[in-house]
Design an enzyme around this catalytic site. Structure first.
Site, PDB file in Angstrom:
ATOM      1  N   HIS A  82     -76.859 -66.205  18.655  1.00 16.41           N
ATOM      2  CA  HIS A  82     -78.111 -66.123  17.872  1.00 16.41           C
ATOM      3  C   HIS A  82     -79.139 -67.157  18.332  1.00 16.41           C
ATOM      4  O   HIS A  82     -79.903 -67.680  17.526  1.00 16.41           O
ATOM      5  CB  HIS A  82     -77.848 -66.303  16.380  1.00 16.41           C
ATOM      6  CG  HIS A  82     -76.988 -65.243  15.765  1.00 16.41           C
ATOM      7  ND1 HIS A  82     -77.488 -64.106  15.188  1.00 16.41           N
ATOM      8  CD2 HIS A  82     -75.634 -65.142  15.656  1.00 16.41           C
ATOM      9  CE1 HIS A  82     -76.499 -63.357  14.735  1.00 16.41           C
ATOM     10  NE2 HIS A  82     -75.352 -63.958  15.012  1.00 16.41           N
ATOM     11  N   ASN A 155     -76.227 -59.843   9.044  1.00 18.73           N
ATOM     12  CA  ASN A 155     -76.695 -59.126  10.230  1.00 18.73           C
ATOM     13  C   ASN A 155     -77.418 -57.847   9.812  1.00 18.73           C
ATOM     14  O   ASN A 155     -77.381 -57.468   8.638  1.00 18.73           O
ATOM     15  CB  ASN A 155     -75.505 -58.742  11.120  1.00 18.73           C
ATOM     16  CG  ASN A 155     -75.013 -59.906  11.974  1.00 18.73           C
ATOM     17  OD1 ASN A 155     -75.731 -60.876  12.199  1.00 18.73           O
ATOM     18  ND2 ASN A 155     -73.785 -59.804  12.449  1.00 18.73           N
ATOM     19  N   HIS A 346     -75.298 -71.797   6.849  1.00 16.29           N
ATOM     20  CA  HIS A 346     -73.848 -71.936   6.711  1.00 16.29           C
ATOM     21  C   HIS A 346     -73.362 -70.963   5.636  1.00 16.29           C
ATOM     22  O   HIS A 346     -73.804 -71.036   4.492  1.00 16.29           O
ATOM     23  CB  HIS A 346     -73.522 -73.375   6.312  1.00 16.29           C
ATOM     24  CG  HIS A 346     -72.052 -73.649   6.174  1.00 16.29           C
ATOM     25  ND1 HIS A 346     -71.075 -72.768   6.600  1.00 16.29           N
ATOM     26  CD2 HIS A 346     -71.390 -74.701   5.648  1.00 16.29           C
ATOM     27  CE1 HIS A 346     -69.889 -73.276   6.346  1.00 16.29           C
ATOM     28  NE2 HIS A 346     -70.051 -74.447   5.762  1.00 16.29           N
ATOM     29  N   TYR A 369     -69.600 -73.074  10.854  1.00 12.08           N
ATOM     30  CA  TYR A 369     -71.051 -73.320  10.799  1.00 12.08           C
ATOM     31  C   TYR A 369     -71.423 -74.798  10.724  1.00 12.08           C
ATOM     32  O   TYR A 369     -72.398 -75.222  11.343  1.00 12.08           O
ATOM     33  CB  TYR A 369     -71.700 -72.501   9.669  1.00 12.08           C
ATOM     34  CG  TYR A 369     -71.775 -71.032  10.052  1.00 12.08           C
ATOM     35  CD1 TYR A 369     -70.620 -70.250  10.080  1.00 12.08           C
ATOM     36  CD2 TYR A 369     -72.960 -70.440  10.443  1.00 12.08           C
ATOM     37  CE1 TYR A 369     -70.657 -68.921  10.472  1.00 12.08           C
ATOM     38  CE2 TYR A 369     -73.008 -69.111  10.837  1.00 12.08           C
ATOM     39  CZ  TYR A 369     -71.859 -68.358  10.850  1.00 12.08           C
ATOM     40  OH  TYR A 369     -71.895 -67.049  11.244  1.00 12.08           O
TER      41      TYR A 369
HETATM   42 FE1  HDE Z   1     -72.080 -66.247  12.969  1.00  6.98          FE
HETATM   43  N1  HDE Z   1     -72.341 -68.036  13.890  1.00  6.98           N
HETATM   44  N2  HDE Z   1     -70.100 -66.360  13.322  1.00  6.98           N
HETATM   45  N3  HDE Z   1     -71.806 -64.377  12.209  1.00  6.98           N
HETATM   46  N4  HDE Z   1     -74.029 -66.093  12.646  1.00  6.98           N
HETATM   47  C1  HDE Z   1     -73.512 -68.637  14.099  1.00  6.98           C
HETATM   48  O1  HDE Z   1     -73.974 -70.925  13.754  1.00  6.98           O
HETATM   49  C2  HDE Z   1     -69.436 -67.465  13.688  1.00  6.98           C
HETATM   50  C3  HDE Z   1     -70.633 -63.710  12.083  1.00  6.98           C
HETATM   51  C4  HDE Z   1     -74.672 -65.096  11.985  1.00  6.98           C
HETATM   52  O2  HDE Z   1     -80.357 -67.899  12.398  1.00  6.98           O
HETATM   53  C5  HDE Z   1     -73.370 -70.024  14.653  1.00  6.98           C
HETATM   54  O3  HDE Z   1     -75.815 -72.225  13.600  1.00  6.98           O
HETATM   55  C6  HDE Z   1     -68.011 -67.220  13.697  1.00  6.98           C
HETATM   56  C7  HDE Z   1     -70.767 -62.555  11.230  1.00  6.98           C
HETATM   57  C8  HDE Z   1     -76.091 -65.315  12.014  1.00  6.98           C
HETATM   58  O4  HDE Z   1     -79.417 -69.852  12.622  1.00  6.98           O
HETATM   59  C9  HDE Z   1     -71.851 -70.235  14.661  1.00  6.98           C
HETATM   60  C10 HDE Z   1     -67.873 -65.906  13.335  1.00  6.98           C
HETATM   61  C11 HDE Z   1     -72.087 -62.552  10.858  1.00  6.98           C
HETATM   62  C12 HDE Z   1     -76.265 -66.498  12.731  1.00  6.98           C
HETATM   63  C13 HDE Z   1     -71.338 -68.897  14.179  1.00  6.98           C
HETATM   64  C14 HDE Z   1     -69.174 -65.380  13.098  1.00  6.98           C
HETATM   65  C15 HDE Z   1     -72.712 -63.684  11.481  1.00  6.98           C
HETATM   66  C16 HDE Z   1     -74.963 -66.954  13.113  1.00  6.98           C
HETATM   67  C17 HDE Z   1     -74.096 -70.272  15.946  1.00  6.98           C
HETATM   68  C18 HDE Z   1     -66.586 -65.106  13.212  1.00  6.98           C
HETATM   69  C19 HDE Z   1     -72.806 -61.526   9.970  1.00  6.98           C
HETATM   70  C20 HDE Z   1     -77.572 -67.166  13.097  1.00  6.98           C
HETATM   71  C21 HDE Z   1     -75.260 -71.173  15.633  1.00  6.98           C
HETATM   72  C22 HDE Z   1     -65.657 -65.639  12.334  1.00  6.98           C
HETATM   73  C23 HDE Z   1     -72.287 -61.459   8.639  1.00  6.98           C
HETATM   74  C24 HDE Z   1     -78.051 -68.076  12.014  1.00  6.98           C
HETATM   75  C25 HDE Z   1     -75.093 -71.517  14.246  1.00  6.98           C
HETATM   76  C26 HDE Z   1     -79.382 -68.657  12.373  1.00  6.98           C
HETATM   77  C27 HDE Z   1     -74.720 -68.125  13.822  1.00  6.98           C
HETATM   78  C28 HDE Z   1     -70.031 -68.659  14.048  1.00  6.98           C
HETATM   79  C29 HDE Z   1     -69.392 -64.025  12.756  1.00  6.98           C
HETATM   80  C30 HDE Z   1     -74.107 -63.958  11.315  1.00  6.98           C
HETATM   81  C31 HDE Z   1     -71.252 -70.714  15.962  1.00  6.98           C
HETATM   82  C32 HDE Z   1     -66.940 -68.234  14.051  1.00  6.98           C
HETATM   83  C33 HDE Z   1     -69.669 -61.585  10.815  1.00  6.98           C
HETATM   84  C34 HDE Z   1     -77.174 -64.446  11.405  1.00  6.98           C
HETATM   85  O5  HDE Z   1     -71.452 -71.229  13.777  1.00  6.98           O
END
Ligand code: HDE
Length: 729
Positions: A82, A155, A346, A369
């Site tokens: 992202h 999402n 988060h 997060y």
């Molecule tokens: Fe994320 N995801 N994600 N994700 N995610 C991040 O956090 C993660 C997942 C989503 O505009 C990271 O600050 C894991 C699902 C959005 O700043 C990180 C898993 C969904 C955004 C991270 C998921 C999301 C992130 C990267 C699986 C939809 C952007 C930078 C367990 C429900 C937020 C950050 C923004 C961002 C980890 C799966 C949505 C690395 C480990 C499912 C919208 O922490």
């Protein structure tokens, strides 16, 4: 309890006012003198300090060194996923109290306006990559509530690729550019991604969404949002209700064509960012309704899928979405880095009344997060960055760390304590203290997945079956494009094995384009996602039928199509244009809320037939049909003759036709349309054309033309034009 002065001031003012709180951190250089970071006034910012005017620069030049050093450190690591995003401020209001299902304050009082900050993003691309990649879009909302921040980090697709967080690094490694050559950027169309997917049948449902037009939105403002996981709502009595969160855009859900997306990626990679920014600047504030699907605790096992499985939706036909409030984005950020880049979401930021379930993907996110912000924002004090601060005061015994801003008074930084009357004191539940839902757990420690997670195809099939024919064709094309870019025939073949489980026609269409045959049986190995000691047979996906065969909510065909608000319309003109029809159509479109731009062979003005000077917004060099939702060609003998001979104007129209957009022309501008390849499709009698199915309006009756053109633009696209197959440009 003695409150400090700042807290008292906060209580006195509107405590929920995030705008005022951010204002305290903003600064303007208007009318100010230049200084160093330490406040020293700078006399010469053009020349470094030298040993003579042709001599070497002196180490003593602390002004030069400060400036260059700060510059050298201007970048922070981009988000691991992202990274590419855009954000806006806004407000949320609940329609009526939801006290029956939750005690969350911001969902109880319709008079409370909760500030929000929303960041939209693509997932795979780097910070500077194109907005129009075929990808999932992030839809992250930070609610600054009076009980602390609630982040709904969702999402634009309601399911996910994997069922367990432990697979996330693998998924991301597979989709990111390949490690040896860092190619391709912001694209899933490469071997490693499809290699991974082809042995991970649990991804099948998500892949159907990713190959659909949902992955190439027309605008962030025209996307749905989903919390994905099942969460819990908890009411005052401590009762839990399962909930899926939805955002429903009031402008409907719309997408561009894939050819158009690729075109935009070259011509304006900032297309979605610009669209969001300009809409808000022009006062066309994007709006979404917050929807909830509620499932009583007692119904947990009522479905033919597991509520904890993030690869499943709850079909809206089984549990309708109730719209409980509205979010309006009404202000652009002041500073991209300070706000959009530094905002830290988060999924674990909840407020009393909202809680988690045991969805194993959600559980893993709860760890990730905060961890990622520590590296990205440089330490444990990222919550003090203005955009991340809650609107309510923060009191705890956490101290120090890189870049600490708060100056905590007194000796005490521990609890319990006697010296400070045991403060800050823990909050009773009645005072808003968070308590976790009292879920009963009686289990063995086990590294395994529930068998209720093993069914991977029925909802993928439900999704495909629910699409209109053009949408189905787009999915076939998307698979054919992506797998066509894959070099390994083995991977292509394995993927055909997987999609044949979803739909035979889908697989046949893709196989034909790939020059392969649909395998009779799924190619093996179909699933490599099981533990070392497991029997692979136990891990083969189970294929069952979904309890419903069609869901209207899954097709974009059924979305909102009643407005032209914030659509962009091009008017093609040259000297000699008929100003009367141009202005009449333009005024009507603008009063319907659309943005209209005049495109001509050169900048400046076009001199109309009536001698009126009409300002030109763009030329055919700086504009392209892919930036517009519809196009109108007014009459006027000279203008029409010029445009007919202008290859770019003809191309503009051909492309607009190819991308299934509404096209209008005065009857005396027909000559221009006759230069296009689609002229042969135009009927002799235009009054015969069904505007709402074909999207072409030709008339010299300007009032009639305007009315029909507006109705056509509201339809968004005329995908039927592509049936039986696509049209050239
Ligand atoms: Fe994320 N995801 N994600 N994700 N995610 C991040 O956090 C993660 C997942 C989503 O505009 C990271 O600050 C894991 C699902 C959005 O700043 C990180 C898993 C969904 C955004 C991270 C998921 C999301 C992130 C990267 C699986 C939809 C952007 C930078 C367990 C429900 C937020 C950050 C923004 C961002 C980890 C799966 C949505 C690395 C480990 C499912 C919208 O922490």
């Amino acid at each position: 309890m003695a409150k400090n002065k700042k807290d008292a001031a906060n209580a006195a003012e509107n405590i929920n006012d995030k705008v005022a709180k951010l204002a305290a951190h903003t600064t303007s250089d208007d009318g100010e003198l230049l200084t160093t970071n330490h406040g020293l006034r700078i006399n010469d910012d053009q020349n470094s300090l030298k040993a003579g005017d042709r001599g070497a620069t002196l180490l003593e030049d602390f002004i030069l060194r400060e400036k260059i050093t700060h510059f050298d450190h201007e970048r922070i690591p981009e988000r691991v996923v992202h990274a590419r995003g855009s954000a806006a401020h806004g407000v949320f209001k609940v329609y009526e109290s939801q006290s029956a299902i939750t005690k969350a304050h911001f969902l109880l009082d319709p008079s409370v306006e909760t500030p929000v900050f929303v960041r939209f993003s693509t997932v795979a691309g780097s910070r500077g990559s194109t907005d129009l990649a075929r990808d999932v879009r992030g839809f992250a909302v930070k609610f600054y509530t009076q009980e602390g921040n609630f982040d709904l980090v969702g999402n634009n697709m309601p399911v996910f690729f994997i069922q367990d967080a432990i697979k996330f690094p693998d998924l991301v490694h597979a989709v990111k550019p390949e490690p040896d050559n860092e190619m391709p950027q912001a694209a899933s169309a490469h071997d490693t991604f499809w290699d991974f997917i082809s042995v991970m049948p649990e991804s099948t449902h998500m892949i159907m969404w990713l190959m659909s037009d949902r992955a190439i939105p027309r605008s962030y403002r025209m996307m749905e949002g989903f919390g994905v996981h099942t969460f819990r709502l908890i009411n005052e009595a401590g009762e839990s209700t399962f909930v899926k969160f939805h955002w429903k855009p009031l402008l409907g859900v719309h997408s561009v064509a894939w050819d158009e997306a690729q075109n935009i990626s070259g011509k304006d990679p900032d297309y979605h960012r610009r669209d969001l920014w300009e809409a808000i600047e022009s006062g066309a504030f994007p709006e979404w309704e917050l929807g909830v699907q509620l499932v009583p605790e007692a119904d947990e096992f009522k479905f033919d899928f597991d509520l904890l499985d993030p690869t499943k939706i709850i079909p809206e036909e089984l549990v309708p979405v109730q719209r409980i409030g509205k979010m309006t984005l009404n202000r652009n950020p002041e500073n991209f880095f300070a706000e959009t880049e530094q905002v830290a979401f988060h999924v674990g930021h909840v407020v009393p009344g909202i809680d988690f379930t045991n969805d194993p993907l959600l559980q893993g996110r709860l760890f990730s997060y905060t961890d990622t912000q520590l590296i990205r924002l440089g330490g444990p004090n990222f919550h003090e960055i203005p955009i991340n601060r809650p609107v309510v005061p923060v009191h705890n015994n956490q101290r120090d760390g890189f870049m600490r801003q708060t100056i905590n008074r007194g000796k005490v930084s521990y609890g319990p304590n006697g010296i400070a009357n045991n403060q800050p004191a823990q909050a009773k539940a009645a005072e808003g203290g968070f308590t976790s839902y009292n879920e009963r757990i009686d289990a063995r420690k086990i590294r395994r997945r529930s068998k209720s997670f093993f069914e991977h195809f029925s909802q993928a099939r439900l999704f495909f079956n629910s699409q209109s024919d053009p949408e189905k064709n787009h999915i076939i094309d998307a698979f054919s494009f992506e797998l066509g870019k894959v070099r390994s025939v083995e991977i292509r073949q394995r993927m055909l094995g997987i999609i044949a489980q979803v739909d035979k026609n889908l697989a046949a269409g893709v196989a034909y384009n790939l020059g392969l045959h649909v395998p009779q049986e799924p190619e093996q190995p179909m699933n490599l996602s099981f533990p070392a000691d497991a029997d692979p047979a136990d891990y083969q996906p189970v294929d069952e039928e979904s309890s419903i065969m069609l869901s209207d909510a899954l097709s974009m065909l059924n979305t909102v199509k009643d407005t032209i608000k914030s659509r962009k319309i091009a008017i093609l003109a040259a000297d000699g244009v008929n100003a009367v029809s141009l202005n009449t159509v333009k005024d009507a479109l603008v009063s319907g809320g659309a943005t209209v731009e005049v495109i001509a062979p050169r900048l400046g003005v076009v001199i109309a037939e009536q001698d009126e000077k009409i300002p030109v917004d763009h030329t055919f060099l700086t504009a392209a049909s892919v930036f517009y939702d519809a196009v109108y060609v007014p009459g006027g003998t000279n203008s029409v003759a010029t445009l007919e001979a202008e290859a770019d104007a003809v191309h503009f129209l051909n492309e607009a036709f190819k991308h299934c957009k509404a096209i209008a022309a005065d009857e005396d501008a027909l000559q221009v349309l006759e230069a296009t390849y689609f002229s042969k499709k135009l009927p002799d009698d235009f009054s015969d054309v069904s505007v709402l199915t074909e999207g072409i309006v030709i008339s010299n009756d300007t009032a009639k033309l305007t009315k029909q053109f507006i109705a056509a633009i509201a339809q968004h696209r005329f995908w039927e034009r592509e049936l039986p197959r696509k049209v050239p440009a």
